[in-house]
Design an enzyme around this catalytic site. Structure first.
Site, PDB file in Angstrom:
ATOM      1  N   CYS A  48       0.858  -1.178   0.000  1.00 12.70           N
ATOM      2  CA  CYS A  48       0.000   0.000   0.000  1.00 12.70           C
ATOM      3  C   CYS A  48       0.902   1.237   0.000  1.00 12.70           C
ATOM      4  CB  CYS A  48      -0.876  -0.001   1.242  1.00 12.70           C
ATOM      5  SG  CYS A  48       0.121   0.008   2.737  1.00 12.70           S
ATOM      6  N   HIS A  78       5.277  -5.899   8.498  1.00 15.57           N
ATOM      7  CA  HIS A  78       5.260  -7.328   8.800  1.00 15.57           C
ATOM      8  C   HIS A  78       5.664  -8.138   7.572  1.00 15.57           C
ATOM      9  CE1 HIS A  78       2.454  -6.475  12.384  1.00 15.57           C
ATOM     10  NE2 HIS A  78       3.698  -6.570  12.767  1.00 15.57           N
ATOM     11  N   HIS A 173      -0.892  -6.397  18.241  1.00 15.12           N
ATOM     12  CA  HIS A 173      -0.490  -5.665  17.035  1.00 15.12           C
ATOM     13  C   HIS A 173      -0.013  -4.262  17.418  1.00 15.12           C
ATOM     14  CE1 HIS A 173      -0.654  -3.736  13.096  1.00 15.12           C
ATOM     15  NE2 HIS A 173      -0.694  -4.944  12.566  1.00 15.12           N
ATOM     16  N   GLU A 175      -0.115  -1.429  15.989  1.00 13.76           N
ATOM     17  CA  GLU A 175      -1.046  -0.312  15.793  1.00 13.76           C
ATOM     18  C   GLU A 175      -2.074  -0.249  16.927  1.00 13.76           C
ATOM     19  OE1 GLU A 175      -3.139  -0.277  11.995  1.00 13.76           O
ATOM     20  OE2 GLU A 175      -4.734   0.862  12.963  1.00 13.76           O
ATOM     21  N   SER A 311       1.185 -10.795   9.446  1.00 18.88           N
ATOM     22  CA  SER A 311       0.556  -9.631   8.813  1.00 18.88           C
ATOM     23  C   SER A 311      -0.957  -9.783   8.875  1.00 18.88           C
ATOM     24  CB  SER A 311       1.023  -9.512   7.359  1.00 18.88           C
ATOM     25  OG  SER A 311       0.140  -8.695   6.631  1.00 18.88           O
ATOM     26  N   SER A 312      -1.579  -8.893   9.619  1.00 18.20           N
ATOM     27  CA  SER A 312      -3.034  -8.964   9.813  1.00 18.20           C
ATOM     28  C   SER A 312      -3.778  -8.866   8.486  1.00 18.20           C
ATOM     29  CB  SER A 312      -3.448  -7.822  10.754  1.00 18.20           C
ATOM     30  OG  SER A 312      -4.808  -7.571  10.690  1.00 18.20           O
ATOM     31  N   ASN A 313      -3.390  -7.913   7.648  1.00 14.48           N
ATOM     32  CA  ASN A 313      -4.165  -7.710   6.412  1.00 14.48           C
ATOM     33  C   ASN A 313      -3.971  -8.872   5.448  1.00 14.48           C
ATOM     34  OD1 ASN A 313      -2.496  -6.715   3.863  1.00 14.48           O
ATOM     35  ND2 ASN A 313      -1.455  -5.972   5.697  1.00 14.48           N
TER      36      ASN A 313
HETATM   37  S1  SF4 Z   1      -3.013   1.888   7.323  1.00 17.41           S
HETATM   38 FE1  SF4 Z   1      -1.485   0.296   7.027  1.00 17.41          FE
HETATM   39  S2  SF4 Z   1      -2.290  -0.927   5.311  1.00 17.41           S
HETATM   40 FE2  SF4 Z   1      -3.379   1.034   5.291  1.00 17.41          FE
HETATM   41  S3  SF4 Z   1      -2.242   2.384   3.868  1.00 17.41           S
HETATM   42 FE3  SF4 Z   1      -1.452   2.725   5.954  1.00 17.41          FE
HETATM   43  S4  SF4 Z   1       0.291   1.358   6.190  1.00 17.41           S
HETATM   44 FE4  SF4 Z   1      -0.923   0.643   4.456  1.00 17.41          FE
END
Ligand code: SF4
Length: 400
Positions: A48, A78, A173, A175, A311-313
């Site tokens: 991303c 991650h 996590h 975040e 990696s969660s996503n």
């Molecule tokens: S929140 Fe995380 S997954 Fe979404 S754009 Fe930002 S770094 Fe990427």
């Protein structure tokens, strides 16, 4: 704060780990034929903008501070390969799996000095970590993604308005830990729910069907603020989510809590006791929507999801992409052989092997990758699958 002023403001530009194979796939609408294999990719996948920007900022710091030690608080993202690459380039890690073995108890913060540059990863950092770095006088390079700042701002508002923040996220996590730390530093209350099952238990407490003390005792370490009291702190609830959670599950959880609060307080306007903000980031949402569209195309025989196991996503891409066909979450090309594939089991989290995973004859293989997966790694996996199927990336398409 940072005196690195490079801007990475084009979300359509890939700044690091570019792969000619993946760029070709992007330019051909995510479809490529090699012999008996049709390669399909989701419409959007992989790095991303926030991750690409963070990686590029660390790379720039290595260039801009050649005579200073560069530290990462923990993994920058991650993905093992990206962290290992930075370690090879001389970047040190304060803690986490890439921390220097000589660092005491895996925490190198005691080695930091005012001459050092310390990178805050895209996930953000706890208030305690940031204050410690400021106290030491390090140069702080903050790569926090703007999408992560959004739930932070909302939690501050919840605290100001006397709402407890319920976070759909994972307790460990980075975040979510940063969000919890921010709330606690402002004197607020928080509760972390990982999935719909945990949200349903919370709703039973809200409706008075589950003893508050028993509920509190059952919570995982770190899942609530230090002095959280379910009888007192569930009166007013505001929700956010870790930006990389499964969007559909976040919506389910919000709806469950809203209904439970409405059932408990039928005479009260719902806005008085419940607020919500879906803080899934756009990149995560688009990657999830794209893999769903690919899965629903009806063309796939199997799906390969590439990314770090923590990696969660990426894990959520496997959840939404899996369906009527096999779906394999792999770390990289080493996981792939003609007769066996080594992948993460979504149910147990363990690495498992599946034999005879590649069907005979013409096959259509879908690929996607998490937001922390470099294009180069995805390209290597595509090549490994082609090799396993007896094809080559430079082979001519079959004529059928
Ligand atoms: S929140 Fe995380 S997954 Fe979404 S754009 Fe930002 S770094 Fe990427």
């Amino acid at each position: 704060m940072s005196d690195t002023d490079t801007q990475y403001d084009d979300p359509f530009q890939r700044y690091s780990y570019r792969s000619s194979l993946i760029e070709e796939l992007r330019n051909t609408g995510g479809r490529m034929q090699r012999g008996r294999v049709t390669v399909r990719t989701a419409r959007t996948f992989g790095f991303c903008w926030g991750v690409d920007r963070a990686v590029a900022m660390v790379r720039d710091a290595l260039r801009d501070y050649p005579d200073r030690r560069i530290w990462l608080l923990d993994q920058i993202i991650h993905n093992p390969q990206v962290n290992a690459d930075f370690k090879d380039m001389g970047v040190r890690f304060v803690r986490g799996p890439f921390a220097d073995a000589s660092a005491s108890e895996g925490d190198g913060s005691s080695q930091l000095s005012a001459d050092d540059v310390v990178v805050i990863p895209a996930f953000s950092a706890t208030v305690e970590d940031t204050e410690q770095l400021e106290g030491i006088g390090c140069t702080i390079l903050d790569t926090t993604c703007p999408w992560v700042v959004r739930p932070h701002l909302r939690t501050i508002k919840y605290v100001e308005d006397g709402f407890t923040t319920v976070i759909h996220g994972l307790v460990q996590h980075e975040e979510t830990r940063a969000s919890c730390s921010l709330i606690a530093s402002r004197g607020g209350q928080y509760l972390v729910v990982a999935d719909q099952g945990e949200a349903e238990r919370l709703c039973r407490v809200i409706r008075g069907e589950l003893d508050a003390g028993d509920y509190l005792d059952s919570l995982a370490a770190g899942a609530c603020s230090a002095d959280f009291d379910p009888t007192e702190h569930l009166t007013r609830i505001g929700t956010i989510n870790q930006t990389t959670m499964l969007a559909s599950e976040t919506r389910e959880i919000e709806a469950l809590i809203r209904e439970a609060v409405a059932a408990r307080d039928p005479a009260v306007e719902i806005a008085e006791s419940f607020r919500e903000l879906n803080t899934i980031c756009r990149a995560t949402q688009e990657n999830q929507d794209s893999v769903v569209a690919l899965a629903e195309s009806g063309e796939l025989d199997l799906l390969v999801v590439v990314g770090g196991f923590d990696s969660s996503n990426t894990r959520n891409l496997t959840r939404v992409g899996g369906g009527c066909f096999p779906s394999f979450h792999v770390l990289g090309p080493d996981a792939i052989e003609a007769g066996v594939i080594r992948h993460r089991c979504a149910k147990t989290g363990n690495t498992v092997s599946t034999d005879n995973w590649l069907p005979e004859g013409p096959i259509s293989v879908g690929f996607t990758a998490g937001a922390s997966t470099p294009d180069t790694l995805l390209g290597d996996v595509v090549e490994a699958v082609l090799r396993a199927a007896g094809e080559r990336v430079d082979a001519a398409p079959s004529v059928s």
